[in-house]
Structure formats: C-alpha cells, structure tokens
Design a protein around this motif. Structure first.
Motif, PDB file in Angstrom:
ATOM      1  N   THR A  84      21.460  17.706  79.143  1.00 39.42           N
ATOM      2  CA  THR A  84      20.403  18.672  78.868  1.00 39.42           C
ATOM      3  C   THR A  84      20.200  18.826  77.361  1.00 39.42           C
ATOM      4  O   THR A  84      21.082  18.504  76.571  1.00 39.42           O
ATOM      5  N   LYS A  85      19.058  19.342  76.986  1.00 38.56           N
ATOM      6  CA  LYS A  85      18.753  19.553  75.570  1.00 38.56           C
ATOM      7  C   LYS A  85      19.100  20.956  75.096  1.00 38.56           C
ATOM      8  O   LYS A  85      19.434  21.157  73.930  1.00 38.56           O
TER       9      LYS A  85
ATOM     10  N   GLU B  27      28.346  22.984  84.860  1.00 38.81           N
ATOM     11  CA  GLU B  27      27.147  23.564  84.239  1.00 38.81           C
ATOM     12  C   GLU B  27      26.382  24.483  85.189  1.00 38.81           C
ATOM     13  O   GLU B  27      25.361  25.053  84.798  1.00 38.81           O
TER      14      GLU B  27
ATOM     15  N   ARG C 138      22.534  24.554  84.056  1.00 44.64           N
ATOM     16  CA  ARG C 138      21.595  23.817  84.890  1.00 44.64           C
ATOM     17  C   ARG C 138      22.200  23.712  86.278  1.00 44.64           C
ATOM     18  O   ARG C 138      23.426  23.660  86.443  1.00 44.64           O
TER      19      ARG C 138
END
Length: 624
Positions: free
Chosen positions: A347-348, A549, A353
């Motif tokens: 992920t950025k 996550e 998530r």
C-alpha cells in the motif's frame, strides 16, 4: 452422512474433542475413508485433528482455523495449488517436446544457457538469496533435499536408474567439467507426492508440502509440525535458548542432525529448527532471539500479563515484522516499489487494509514454491568473512558449512558481517562454478543445482514457459521470433534458447522465465518470475484471516501499533539481535555504496520499534 462423519471423527478423537480432517481434501473424514486410512496405517499422515475454532483466538501455529468455514485449508501438509494445469506425459513422467521426442537433458540445458563464472551483483548482497531461502522454508519445505541427500541416494546406480523414484541427470562424454572424469550421472529424485503417501486417489501427481500455507514464521514456531509447546520456556512469553561462548542459540537436542559438524568440537545442532544453509541458520537464530527481544520488552511494560498473553503478542509482532520486511523491503529490492504498488502487493498510505475473502484459497502454488529456485542464480559458493569492523578475514567455502550448525558457535559475528558486506552472485545470466558442479561435496561427488532445477521443473509437471506468458501477459508465443516481438529477451538469449530447444513451446519455465528473460523494468528479476511471486502473494493476503494489516482481525493492531510495525527493516533486526553488528547499511538487502552507506545502529536512520505502543492500560491500573 455428514452428521455421522462429524460424530465419528469427534468420538474418534476422544477427550481432545477434535475433528479429523482429510489433509488432501480439507474436509471432515467420511466413515469409509477413516476406515481405509486406519486399515492401511495412513491415519497419522493423511489426517489432521483440529480442535473447534474460535473466531477471536490468536493465529494457530499449525495453520488450522485460519478459515473458519474450512479449518484445514492452511494446515501443515495441506496440498499446493497450480496456476496452470499440470503438463506430464507417459503416465505422469516428464512432458515430451512438441515433436514427441524427449526434451534436451537438464545438464545440457544448463550448460548452454548459463555460463560458469565468478560474478558479483552490482546492487544486491548475500541477504537476498539468504532471506529467499528462509522464506521458502516458511511456506515450502526441505523434504525433497532430505530425500535426495539422505534417503534416495542411489539413482545413479545401474540397477536403480529406472526406478520410479529416480530421475537421474545424465552427464555426456563431452561434458566440459566431468568429461575427463568417470562421473556420468548426478543423483536426482522424483518429488514425493500425496499419491505416493496414498493420501489421495487423484491421478495427477500433487507434490507434498511440509509447512503451513500462510506466511507465519512456521519455520520458527512449528518447523517440524511439533507445535510451539516444545519450543517455549513458559516464562515471560519466551522461546527456549542456550548460551554458548556468550551467544544465544536455539537449544541442542539428542535427535538433532547436523551431518557435517566436525567432531568433537562442533556440537551445536538445533533440536527443533532447520539448520541447513548458513544464511537460513543465521536468520533462524535471529528470529528466535527477536521473539525473546520482543517478549522481554512487553513483559517489562506489562507486568500483569501472563506467559500466554506475552508469548502470543510477541509472536504476532514477530510475524508482522517478518512480513513487513518480506513484502515491503525484500520484494521492493527485487521488483521496485512502483511495480509492487501496481500489482497491489503493498500500500502507499501505510494505513490499514482489508482484502480478506474467506472464499479465497490459501494454498501455495507449485509454481511459486518452484520459482524460489531462481535465487540459485544469486547464490555464492564463497563466503567472504569480515570482523565486526569490516576488515576482511578470509574466504570460506560456503558449501563446507551446509548442515554444519556447529561451526557457528565461534563464528557468528564474521558470518553475520558477510551477509551485508559481500555482494551476492551477479544476477547476470551466469552461475557460480561450484554451485553448478559440486554444490554439496560432503554428500555427493557431483551436484549441479541448476540442472536439478530443470529436472524439478519437469518432475513437478509445470507447463511450458510460453503458457505462463499467455496467462500473465496475454502474448501468443508460437515461434522464437515472437519472444523478440514481445520484448522479453535479448537476441543473444533467444539464440541460446533456439540452439537448445527444437521449438519455443518446448522451453522450460525456469529456462525461459528465470534464466533468459530480461529483468522487469525497475526491478532485478524477470517479469514472469515476478508475476508468479505476486500471484501467490495476493493469494496469501486475501486468504489470511490474521493478516497483520487488517483492522478487523482477532487481536488486531491499533493504528499506533501498525505504525510501529511499519518501521520493521532487516537492518533493524540485525542491529537488535545480530552478532557484533554496530553499523549496517540502512537498506540491508543492497550493497554498501555512497547512496547506501554504513550507518550506526544507534542512529535514528535505523528505525526501532517503540514497544510503549503495546502498553496495556489494565496493567497500569493494577500497578496504581
């Protein structure tokens, strides 16, 4: 019938109140199948006893209950999946060429496609192939090597060459290395399958896997399917360790096997962990120590916690740390951050998530397990040893230390320094000479690890290389010229393949997608290899109920805790628990350079976990 099966398996399990599941299908045993397994002595191998699942429990060490609807889907010994259908011929022997003839011999393929030479990688160091092997043991297993080196060692004997268990690699009279010698064969074995174990009557061979399916540090917490109870001290949440020469190691034991230890001085041999290649042994030691490093910090901050809470929390953090390093640091070194973003692997925003889908299979693919062999191209046969100040000590033959855990008791600092101070092999279409001819001299006279990879490619029944290009990229490759049009290879590599194989559809997956394909744009491995790795990665993320996550998982991290996990790096691990590590490059998978200089472990550039994020308010109240 289902009710009868359920009651039968519950009753059969006795006071444990478990349900017996079939390891191959992952469903509760029928009365008929249980009777068959009992009659043939297969119950212990072909079944798994699973206790009732609790939606709020911690991750189990045996992989069970990761999926609440199908509790056996990710357990030890559960089968692998395939990206593409198996490709065999003549009763599940190696597939034939398009012409109907035999494919070129593995040794011939390797000699034509890979030059034998010394070569140093311009970017990456020995941590890369070392960490790759460590990860492989988490989701794969070393039973094939154990079979090759310790059990089925006779495949080059005339009376055994045609045994079903054997697939010997024949050496020609004009072999550039062995031609002048009497060596005309290298031992090679067929993979062990569920069919051989009689755990299924399915006709297509399915290679066994002795590990859990998720990325869960099973090589630390359940290495030989013995469970965590044999590993723990039951004090302060810690794993058992022993001190030798001022260093902490996993405990020795009477059943441990280290066949190349030099007696009587080299006695260190792990009882419950795999002591194989030096990098794997180092990383195993570090992650055991790291668990205790975490547990001791948690225990100090939360004196009201019992041993179980401290252990499970430390294990959860250790696994998350490992995953963060593997997915965000290791894979970035191989594929480049932007490519991983596009593939959905990382992920950025560094936040939570949740891609969990309980309909997704957690099964590791045969292709992913096999593609880990790509890192043979980065493996060095020479270990450059340094002291803790970076002064060169000596050159050591890497393979002389294989299955030789005992020598580390006096040499941990120098082997640790070698991991980040020395480049790995070139990654330039060449292979280390020793690896390609004398990979394990203590066991067999001649082993070409790369020829073995081609043998495994065929014995696993992997589809031709061009089928994976079509599957992942949509290109139809019907001629060698099409490889050029697709921009996958240089003219030189295409010419080499053309001189080796009769038809482009004959090309083995490893030969094309591992050895000859150009590195992906922005990365350090071929695109086909990256696609196979990412395919399995996404399976792992989507099928893991305990994925670190996720905000909505049992015992999920808080935002503050996940932020701490994001600090996880290999450099941080080695600084915390590595031997004699006081400085290290911040990017510990990359060579030391002006852009990646050595930095002090005490500097802010080496990020450290702040365990205060795990302070339990209940402990504070009790203290007050």
């Amino acid at each position: 019938m289902l009710l009868t099966s359920f009651l039968l398996t519950v009753l059969y399990a006795g006071l444990s109140y478990g349900v017996l599941y079939d390891t191959y299908t992952g469903v509760p045993l029928s009365e008929e199948l249980l009777e068959y397994y009992e009659k043939n002595g297969l119950k212990e191998t072909c079944t798994v006893n699973i206790q009732p699942c609790d939606a709020n429990e911690w991750r189990r060490v045996d992989g069970s209950c990761n999926n609440l609807q199908e509790p056996a889907r990710a357990t030890f010994f559960s089968p692998m999946a395939r990206i593409l259908d198996a490709a065999f011929s003549d009763g599940y022997k190696a597939r034939k060429a398009e012409s109907g003839q035999e494919l070129p011999p593995p040794r011939e393929v390797r000699l034509k496609l890979l030059k034998q030479t010394l070569s140093s990688h311009k970017l990456l160091n020995n941590n890369v192939p070392g960490f790759a092997a460590f990860v492989y043991i988490d989701i794969g297993s070393i039973h094939d090597n154990e079979n090759l080196l310790g059990q089925t060692t006779y495949c080059c004997e005339a009376e055994h060459m045609n045994d079903f268990a054997c697939t010997p690699n024949i050496i020609s009279d004009d072999d550039p290395v062995f031609g002048p010698t009497d060596i005309r064969c290298m031992n090679s074995t067929r993979p062990l399958t569920y069919q051989m174990y009689q755990c299924t009557k399915d006709s297509v061979p399915s290679p066994i896997k002795k590990a859990t399916s998720p990325f869960d540090l099973s090589q630390i917490y359940n290495a030989k399917n013995e469970g965590d109870k044999v590993l723990r001290t039951f004090k302060g949440g810690e794993l058992a360790v022993e001190e030798e020469n001022g260093e902490l190691f996993p405990p020795n034991g009477p059943t441990a096997v280290c066949p190349t230890n030099v007696k009587p001085n080299e006695t260190r041999c792990f009882e419950h962990y795999y002591g194989t290649f030096i990098p794997v042994t180092l990383l195993t030691t570090w992650f055991v120590r790291h668990h205790n490093f975490i547990a001791s910090n948690l225990a100090k901050l939360n004196p009201c916690w019992d041993d179980e809470t401290t252990f499970q929390t430390a294990r959860d953090i250790n696994i998350a740390f490992y995953k963060q390093v593997y997915f965000y640091e290791f894979n970035t070194a191989l594929q480049g951050r932007n490519n991983l973003f596009k593939a959905g692997v990382i992920t950025k925003d560094n936040g939570f998530r949740d891609d969990y889908d309980d309909t997704k299979s957690p099964a590791v693919t045969v292709e992913f397990s096999f593609m880990k062999r790509l890192f043979h191209l980065m493996q060095e046969s020479r270990t450059m040893l340094y002291d803790v100040h970076g002064n060169f000590i000596e050159e050591f033959k890497t393979f002389d230390a294989t299955f030789r855990t005992g020598m580390l008791a006096n040499n941990m600092p120098s082997f640790t320094q070698s991991m980040f101070r020395a480049p790995c092999h070139g990654g330039d279409g060449t292979v280390d000479f020793e690896l390609a001819n004398f990979a394990l001299p203590a066991f067999q006279r001649a082993i070409d690890a790369l020829s073995g990879d081609i043998s495994k490619n065929r014995n696993f029944g992997l589809a031709p290389y061009v089928e994976y290009i079509r599957h992942f990229m949509g290109y139809e490759i019907n001629s060698f010229e099409d490889l050029k049009t697709a921009g996958l290879m240089t003219d030189e590599k295409i010419a080499l393949l053309k001189s080796t194989y009769e038809h482009v559809k004959d090309v083995d997956l490893m030969a094309g997608g591992g050895w000859c394909e150009k590195n992906m744009k922005g990365g350090n491995i071929p695109l086909t290899a990256a696609n196979i790795i990412n395919d399995n990665t996404m399976r792992a993320i989507q099928s893991d109920r305990h994925w670190y996550e996720r905000r909505d998982r049992p015992h999920a991290f808080t935002e503050k805790q996940l932020k701490e996990i994001r600090k996880s790096t290999l450099a941080g691990l080695m600084c915390a628990v590595g031997d004699g590590v006081s400085e290290i490059p911040k990017k510990a998978f990359f060579n030391i350079s002006p852009k990646n200089p050595l930095v002090s472990c005490s500097s802010k550039e080496i990020k450290k976990l702040n365990f205060k994020a795990w302070v339990d308010p209940a402990c504070k109240k009790q203290k007050q």
